[in-house]
Enzyme design. Structure first.
Site, PDB file in Angstrom:
ATOM      1  N   GLY A 180     -14.549   0.631  -7.546  1.00 26.10           N
ATOM      2  CA  GLY A 180     -14.523   0.245  -6.139  1.00 26.10           C
ATOM      3  C   GLY A 180     -13.532   1.110  -5.389  1.00 26.10           C
ATOM      4  O   GLY A 180     -13.288   2.258  -5.747  1.00 26.10           O
ATOM      5  N   CYS A 181     -12.941   0.550  -4.377  1.00 21.69           N
ATOM      6  CA  CYS A 181     -11.971   1.277  -3.559  1.00 21.69           C
ATOM      7  C   CYS A 181     -10.834   1.793  -4.436  1.00 21.69           C
ATOM      8  O   CYS A 181     -10.214   1.028  -5.167  1.00 21.69           O
ATOM      9  CB  CYS A 181     -11.425   0.353  -2.478  1.00 21.69           C
ATOM     10  SG  CYS A 181     -10.096   1.093  -1.523  1.00 21.69           S
ATOM     11  N   PHE A 182     -10.547   3.079  -4.334  1.00 23.90           N
ATOM     12  CA  PHE A 182      -9.516   3.645  -5.212  1.00 23.90           C
ATOM     13  C   PHE A 182      -8.128   3.118  -4.922  1.00 23.90           C
ATOM     14  O   PHE A 182      -7.253   3.184  -5.783  1.00 23.90           O
ATOM     15  CB  PHE A 182      -9.535   5.167  -5.261  1.00 23.90           C
ATOM     16  CG  PHE A 182      -9.635   5.920  -3.965  1.00 23.90           C
ATOM     17  CD1 PHE A 182      -8.998   5.529  -2.810  1.00 23.90           C
ATOM     18  CD2 PHE A 182     -10.376   7.089  -3.925  1.00 23.90           C
ATOM     19  CE1 PHE A 182      -9.087   6.256  -1.637  1.00 23.90           C
ATOM     20  CE2 PHE A 182     -10.471   7.840  -2.767  1.00 23.90           C
ATOM     21  CZ  PHE A 182      -9.827   7.420  -1.616  1.00 23.90           C
ATOM     22  N   TRP A 183      -7.883   2.574  -3.750  1.00 25.87           N
ATOM     23  CA  TRP A 183      -6.558   2.011  -3.458  1.00 25.87           C
ATOM     24  C   TRP A 183      -6.216   0.875  -4.422  1.00 25.87           C
ATOM     25  O   TRP A 183      -5.091   0.765  -4.908  1.00 25.87           O
ATOM     26  CB  TRP A 183      -6.472   1.504  -2.032  1.00 25.87           C
ATOM     27  CG  TRP A 183      -6.611   2.532  -0.963  1.00 25.87           C
ATOM     28  CD1 TRP A 183      -6.458   3.886  -1.061  1.00 25.87           C
ATOM     29  CD2 TRP A 183      -6.925   2.273   0.398  1.00 25.87           C
ATOM     30  NE1 TRP A 183      -6.656   4.475   0.154  1.00 25.87           N
ATOM     31  CE2 TRP A 183      -6.953   3.514   1.081  1.00 25.87           C
ATOM     32  CE3 TRP A 183      -7.198   1.119   1.119  1.00 25.87           C
ATOM     33  CZ2 TRP A 183      -7.226   3.626   2.435  1.00 25.87           C
ATOM     34  CZ3 TRP A 183      -7.480   1.232   2.471  1.00 25.87           C
ATOM     35  CH2 TRP A 183      -7.485   2.467   3.117  1.00 25.87           C
ATOM     36  N   CYS A 184      -7.199   0.010  -4.681  1.00 20.47           N
ATOM     37  CA  CYS A 184      -6.964  -1.121  -5.590  1.00 20.47           C
ATOM     38  C   CYS A 184      -6.766  -0.647  -7.021  1.00 20.47           C
ATOM     39  O   CYS A 184      -5.866  -1.116  -7.720  1.00 20.47           O
ATOM     40  CB  CYS A 184      -8.149  -2.082  -5.551  1.00 20.47           C
ATOM     41  SG  CYS A 184      -8.338  -2.987  -4.010  1.00 20.47           S
TER      42      CYS A 184
END
Length: 163
Positions: free
Chosen positions: A9-13
């Site tokens: 998913g979102c690479f930030w997480c």
């Protein structure tokens, strides 16, 4: 040292989780295995480049094994939903493991098979990796008060590291 690439998913997480794992020495957010050269975040968001949002993880295999990293990966995202993590939808948010060698491929395939038939995680050879723009790097640590961080990343970190 070894390197692996996880898309969850979102690479930030994903970045925020793996930055906190003992034995991980480097985490870089970026884009993997698409057909557009040097894509930008705007390009990736269209879902038409073929890339996945990933984190490149460099780790000391004497301190943390690839299998232990796989356990963290599968514990911290939904590997049963094709091309989606929460509200993020599109192939750029797919669950994937991009390996650099046959040993990682075999371990990743065997591990995911033990989790059941409903796992949709792609296991593919790394073709290309492009680091994301600088403002994406170390995102949670640099922006803990940003709404996305407070509402999505902080609870995820809290749940994983305090449950």
């Amino acid at each position: 040292m070894q390197t692996t690439y996880f898309a969850g998913g979102c690479f930030w997480c994903v970045e925020a989780i793996f930055q906190r794992i003992s034995g991980v020495t480097s985490v870089v957010s970026g884009y993997c295995n698409g057909h557009t050269q040097n894509p930008s975040y705007a390009d990736i968001c269209t879902g038409s480049t073929g890339h996945a949002e990933v984190v490149k993880i460099v780790f000391d295999e004497k301190k943390v094994t690839f299998q232990q990293l796989l356990a963290v990966f599968f514990d911290t995202h939904d590997a049963t939903t094709l091309n989606q993590q929460g509200n993020d939808k599109g192939t750029q948010y797919r669950s994937a493991i991009f390996y650099e060698d046959i040993e990682q491929k075999n371990i990743a395939q065997q591990y995911s098979q033990t989790l059941g038939d409903n796992i949709v995680t792609e296991v593919s050879a790394l073709d290309v990796f492009y680091p994301a723009e600088n403002y994406h790097q170390n995102y949670f640590n640099n922006n803990p008060d940003q709404a996305y961080c407070r509402m999505l990343i902080a609870p995820k970190l809290n749940k994983y590291f305090h449950s």
